[in-house]
Design a protein around this motif. Sequence first.
Motif, mmCIF file in Angstrom:
data_model
loop_
_atom_site.group_PDB
_atom_site.id
_atom_site.type_symbol
_atom_site.label_atom_id
_atom_site.label_comp_id
_atom_site.label_asym_id
_atom_site.label_seq_id
_atom_site.Cartn_x
_atom_site.Cartn_y
_atom_site.Cartn_z
ATOM 1 N N LYS A 256 -8.771 6.922 -19.424
ATOM 2 C CA LYS A 256 -9.736 7.805 -18.751
ATOM 3 C C LYS A 256 -10.064 7.336 -17.326
ATOM 4 C CE LYS A 256 -13.887 10.461 -19.731
ATOM 5 N NZ LYS A 256 -15.294 10.226 -20.093
ATOM 6 N N CYS A 257 -9.035 6.874 -16.650
ATOM 7 C CA CYS A 257 -9.223 6.457 -15.261
ATOM 8 C C CYS A 257 -9.400 7.672 -14.357
ATOM 9 C CB CYS A 257 -8.040 5.628 -14.782
ATOM 10 S SG CYS A 257 -6.463 6.508 -14.760
ATOM 11 N N GLN A 258 -8.907 8.830 -14.850
ATOM 12 C CA GLN A 258 -9.010 10.095 -14.124
ATOM 13 C C GLN A 258 -8.130 10.154 -12.875
ATOM 14 O OE1 GLN A 258 -12.929 11.859 -14.053
ATOM 15 N NE2 GLN A 258 -13.708 10.441 -15.562
ATOM 16 N N ASN A 259 -7.137 9.278 -12.814
ATOM 17 C CA ASN A 259 -6.179 9.359 -11.704
ATOM 18 C C ASN A 259 -5.497 10.718 -11.669
ATOM 19 O OD1 ASN A 259 -6.729 6.760 -11.060
ATOM 20 N ND2 ASN A 259 -4.705 5.932 -11.522
ATOM 21 N N CYS A 260 -5.228 11.276 -12.862
ATOM 22 C CA CYS A 260 -4.540 12.568 -12.935
ATOM 23 C C CYS A 260 -5.368 13.639 -12.241
ATOM 24 C CB CYS A 260 -4.268 12.945 -14.392
ATOM 25 S SG CYS A 260 -5.668 12.777 -15.503
ATOM 26 N N ARG A 261 -6.667 13.566 -12.441
ATOM 27 C CA ARG A 261 -7.568 14.543 -11.832
ATOM 28 C C ARG A 261 -7.599 14.370 -10.309
ATOM 29 N NH1 ARG A 261 -12.452 14.043 -9.873
ATOM 30 N NH2 ARG A 261 -12.907 12.031 -10.769
ATOM 31 N N VAL A 262 -7.640 13.128 -9.873
ATOM 32 C CA VAL A 262 -7.708 12.861 -8.441
ATOM 33 C C VAL A 262 -6.414 13.311 -7.755
ATOM 34 C CG1 VAL A 262 -7.946 11.055 -6.694
ATOM 35 C CG2 VAL A 262 -9.309 10.947 -8.796
ATOM 36 N N ALA A 263 -5.281 13.098 -8.425
ATOM 37 C CA ALA A 263 -3.986 13.427 -7.808
ATOM 38 C C ALA A 263 -3.698 14.920 -7.868
ATOM 39 C CB ALA A 263 -2.866 12.653 -8.496
ATOM 40 N N CYS A 264 -4.312 15.614 -8.825
ATOM 41 C CA CYS A 264 -4.010 17.036 -9.019
ATOM 42 C C CYS A 264 -4.437 17.836 -7.786
ATOM 43 C CB CYS A 264 -4.739 17.572 -10.247
ATOM 44 S SG CYS A 264 -4.514 19.358 -10.470
ATOM 45 N N PRO A 265 -3.499 18.566 -7.178
ATOM 46 C CA PRO A 265 -3.874 19.273 -5.958
ATOM 47 C C PRO A 265 -4.815 20.454 -6.190
ATOM 48 C CG PRO A 265 -1.632 19.828 -6.567
ATOM 49 C CD PRO A 265 -2.078 18.747 -7.506
ATOM 50 N N VAL A 266 -4.819 21.011 -7.397
ATOM 51 C CA VAL A 266 -5.664 22.191 -7.599
ATOM 52 C C VAL A 266 -6.952 21.892 -8.363
ATOM 53 C CG1 VAL A 266 -3.808 23.868 -7.370
ATOM 54 C CG2 VAL A 266 -4.343 22.939 -9.630
ATOM 55 N N CYS A 267 -7.141 20.632 -8.767
ATOM 56 C CA CYS A 267 -8.397 20.241 -9.417
ATOM 57 C C CYS A 267 -9.324 19.869 -8.257
ATOM 58 C CB CYS A 267 -8.153 19.046 -10.321
ATOM 59 S SG CYS A 267 -9.136 19.016 -11.806
ATOM 60 N N TYR A 268 -10.123 20.836 -7.819
ATOM 61 C CA TYR A 268 -10.675 20.721 -6.475
ATOM 62 C C TYR A 268 -12.165 20.410 -6.407
ATOM 63 C CZ TYR A 268 -12.933 25.120 -7.312
ATOM 64 O OH TYR A 268 -13.748 26.074 -7.836
ATOM 65 N N CYS A 269 -12.877 20.449 -7.551
ATOM 66 C CA CYS A 269 -14.345 20.342 -7.481
ATOM 67 C C CYS A 269 -14.789 19.132 -6.662
ATOM 68 C CB CYS A 269 -14.965 20.241 -8.879
ATOM 69 S SG CYS A 269 -14.824 21.744 -9.832
ATOM 70 N N ARG A 270 -15.761 19.351 -5.794
ATOM 71 C CA ARG A 270 -16.287 18.245 -4.986
ATOM 72 C C ARG A 270 -17.025 17.265 -5.895
ATOM 73 N NH1 ARG A 270 -14.372 17.470 -0.429
ATOM 74 N NH2 ARG A 270 -16.308 16.733 0.493
ATOM 75 N N GLU A 271 -17.720 17.829 -6.869
ATOM 76 C CA GLU A 271 -18.432 16.956 -7.808
ATOM 77 C C GLU A 271 -17.927 17.260 -9.201
ATOM 78 O OE1 GLU A 271 -22.661 17.323 -7.273
ATOM 79 O OE2 GLU A 271 -22.413 17.144 -5.113
ATOM 80 N N CYS A 272 -17.052 16.407 -9.667
ATOM 81 C CA CYS A 272 -16.450 16.647 -10.982
ATOM 82 C C CYS A 272 -17.489 16.401 -12.072
ATOM 83 C CB CYS A 272 -15.255 15.728 -11.189
ATOM 84 S SG CYS A 272 -14.544 15.888 -12.843
ATOM 85 N N PHE A 273 -17.506 17.314 -13.038
ATOM 86 C CA PHE A 273 -18.367 17.194 -14.206
ATOM 87 C C PHE A 273 -18.217 15.818 -14.877
ATOM 88 C CE2 PHE A 273 -18.721 18.115 -18.864
ATOM 89 C CZ PHE A 273 -20.064 18.411 -18.887
ATOM 90 N N PHE A 274 -16.980 15.302 -14.861
ATOM 91 C CA PHE A 274 -16.716 14.056 -15.585
ATOM 92 C C PHE A 274 -17.130 12.799 -14.829
ATOM 93 C CE2 PHE A 274 -14.425 17.027 -18.140
ATOM 94 C CZ PHE A 274 -14.676 16.566 -19.422
ATOM 95 N N VAL A 275 -17.556 12.957 -13.571
ATOM 96 C CA VAL A 275 -18.158 11.797 -12.908
ATOM 97 C C VAL A 275 -19.648 12.074 -12.661
ATOM 98 C CG1 VAL A 275 -16.081 10.871 -11.847
ATOM 99 C CG2 VAL A 275 -17.365 12.610 -10.637
ATOM 100 N N SER A 276 -20.147 13.128 -13.303
ATOM 101 C CA SER A 276 -21.545 13.498 -13.112
ATOM 102 C C SER A 276 -22.442 12.674 -14.047
ATOM 103 C CB SER A 276 -21.722 14.980 -13.425
ATOM 104 O OG SER A 276 -21.635 15.181 -14.825
ATOM 105 N N PRO A 277 -23.742 12.721 -13.813
ATOM 106 C CA PRO A 277 -24.672 11.969 -14.662
ATOM 107 C C PRO A 277 -24.687 12.432 -16.123
ATOM 108 C CG PRO A 277 -25.734 12.651 -12.613
ATOM 109 C CD PRO A 277 -24.421 13.345 -12.658
ATOM 110 N N THR A 278 -24.038 13.599 -16.391
ATOM 111 C CA THR A 278 -23.943 14.059 -17.783
ATOM 112 C C THR A 278 -23.399 12.947 -18.686
ATOM 113 O OG1 THR A 278 -23.283 16.160 -16.835
ATOM 114 C CG2 THR A 278 -23.055 15.953 -19.211
ATOM 115 N N PHE A 279 -22.516 12.140 -18.103
ATOM 116 C CA PHE A 279 -21.869 11.115 -18.915
ATOM 117 C C PHE A 279 -22.507 9.735 -18.743
ATOM 118 C CE2 PHE A 279 -18.948 14.584 -18.819
ATOM 119 C CZ PHE A 279 -18.445 14.619 -20.114
#
Lengths: 376, 144
Positions: A256-279
Amino acid sequence: MAKSATLTVKDGQIRGSINALLKDLLDKQVVEAILVPLVHPAGNNVVQSLVTNPEYLEQADVFAPVMPVNAGRIIQAMTRLTPANKKTAVVMRPCELRALVELVKLRQARLDNLYLIGIDCPGAYSVSDYPKFAAEKTSDDFVKAAWNGKEDPMLRAGCQVCEYPVPLMTDLTIGLVGQDLSKELILIASTEKGEELLEGLGLAAEDKSDAATKRETAVTKLLDKMKGIREKFFEQTKEEIGGVDKLAAVLGPCIKCQNCRVACPVCYCRECFFVSPTFELEAEKYLGAAEKKGAMRMPTDTLLFHLTRMTHMAASCVGCGACEEACPNDIPLLKIFQLTGTNVQKLFDYIPGRSLEDELPPTAFKEEELEWIGEK
Amino acid sequence: MAEGNNGFEPKIIGFLCNWCTASAADLAGTTRAQYPPNLHPVRVMCSGTVDPVYIIKSLLSGADAVMVGGCHPGDCHYVSGNYKARRRMAMLQNIFESLGLDADRIHTRWISASEGPEFAAAVREITEETRKQGPNPLSADWAL
């Protein structure tokens, strides 16, 4: 109709001829800057670079088989705040252009003042494999050997099953497919901007040439071939990852390093839910959740992360494989995301990156559709 | 109790639109329509606010099925929220199918505020179907 011109391959040097063409673009002030892959001074990588001084274009190598980042991301970084204020040509692979089109629709990038130059793409190797290739061969060797019927097992996973190795939306295409590469390439202008480039370069553009017809035939054949390869690939993938147990096994190495999300060109959210305080939870929440099942994998929510990412970007997945390249533990993410992405795209009859007019499926709707949703 | 899954009581999470399905649930209650107690309702302002992440999280955290309830297509309180929900639900089910996961544990129902009996019937149907399916393998797995 698209106009095309011939680019003579001088002394059998494909790279040299293209670089001379790019240099012309700057020298003749057709554009003021070019985003293009330059060979890194160390020789171990070829990196997208923004060039304003034509001298640097000697280092350009547009067909070098390596794609360190999807350049859609680079244009996003460059144009999210303000559009380009100078005429800028960008030389990109088809999957990079497609990602860029999706980002424009997501309002993350702008095309103003950009001249999109797409290449017929013979594929790329991993950044880690590229130095081995570069030590022995040149991009000209690579291009000449491409599409000769032999499959290249060293190609990145995404490239091996690429649906569109030719640009879908571009101003000018540097066409290789169906051309006699020892003699000439074809330059195809599909928009007014593309024609402006050809004119600026002083190249005579024809409405219908033999080379263009040859390319069209060869492209149809190539896309058909890739379609066949993909059908087999999807069958195999379903076999390999289908079902809770197999999917759990495939994602077993995820940290769950989330490198895939960071590298993905179309995963664009400025504030990803998965790095939000929700977790960010109190210890008692973790312990309470663990108590329910008796054991709980940490870090938590690995499958939730991947499934949620799919629901957010499957419709726009261009299959570039940046996710899989970024994974430190070699999880076959491209397989998973291409399988789900392609099926979602079929559901909405959507081809990401095809045009700016096609609406993004998650943001649009039709009144009459999907009648089975809501029924028993 | 259905045969096969002795003593298994399905846990179903319902995301119900405030204007339609949640009101229908109230109506079912006040008119004393009978339906099983397996549905755990969560009132949301619109089915269009239900990000698939809530559904997936439910299925990974103990739910055996999820129901999303909204206004009938064309009748959304916010004009088009349920149309967007419909696309999301189709997309989520499609992804589950591609991956060989149980897409049939994800339910959508369009139930208006006046349809109390229809709400009760929907909960009965979904509960019975889930009972037949048995416990959700996703929620039992500790390593996902």
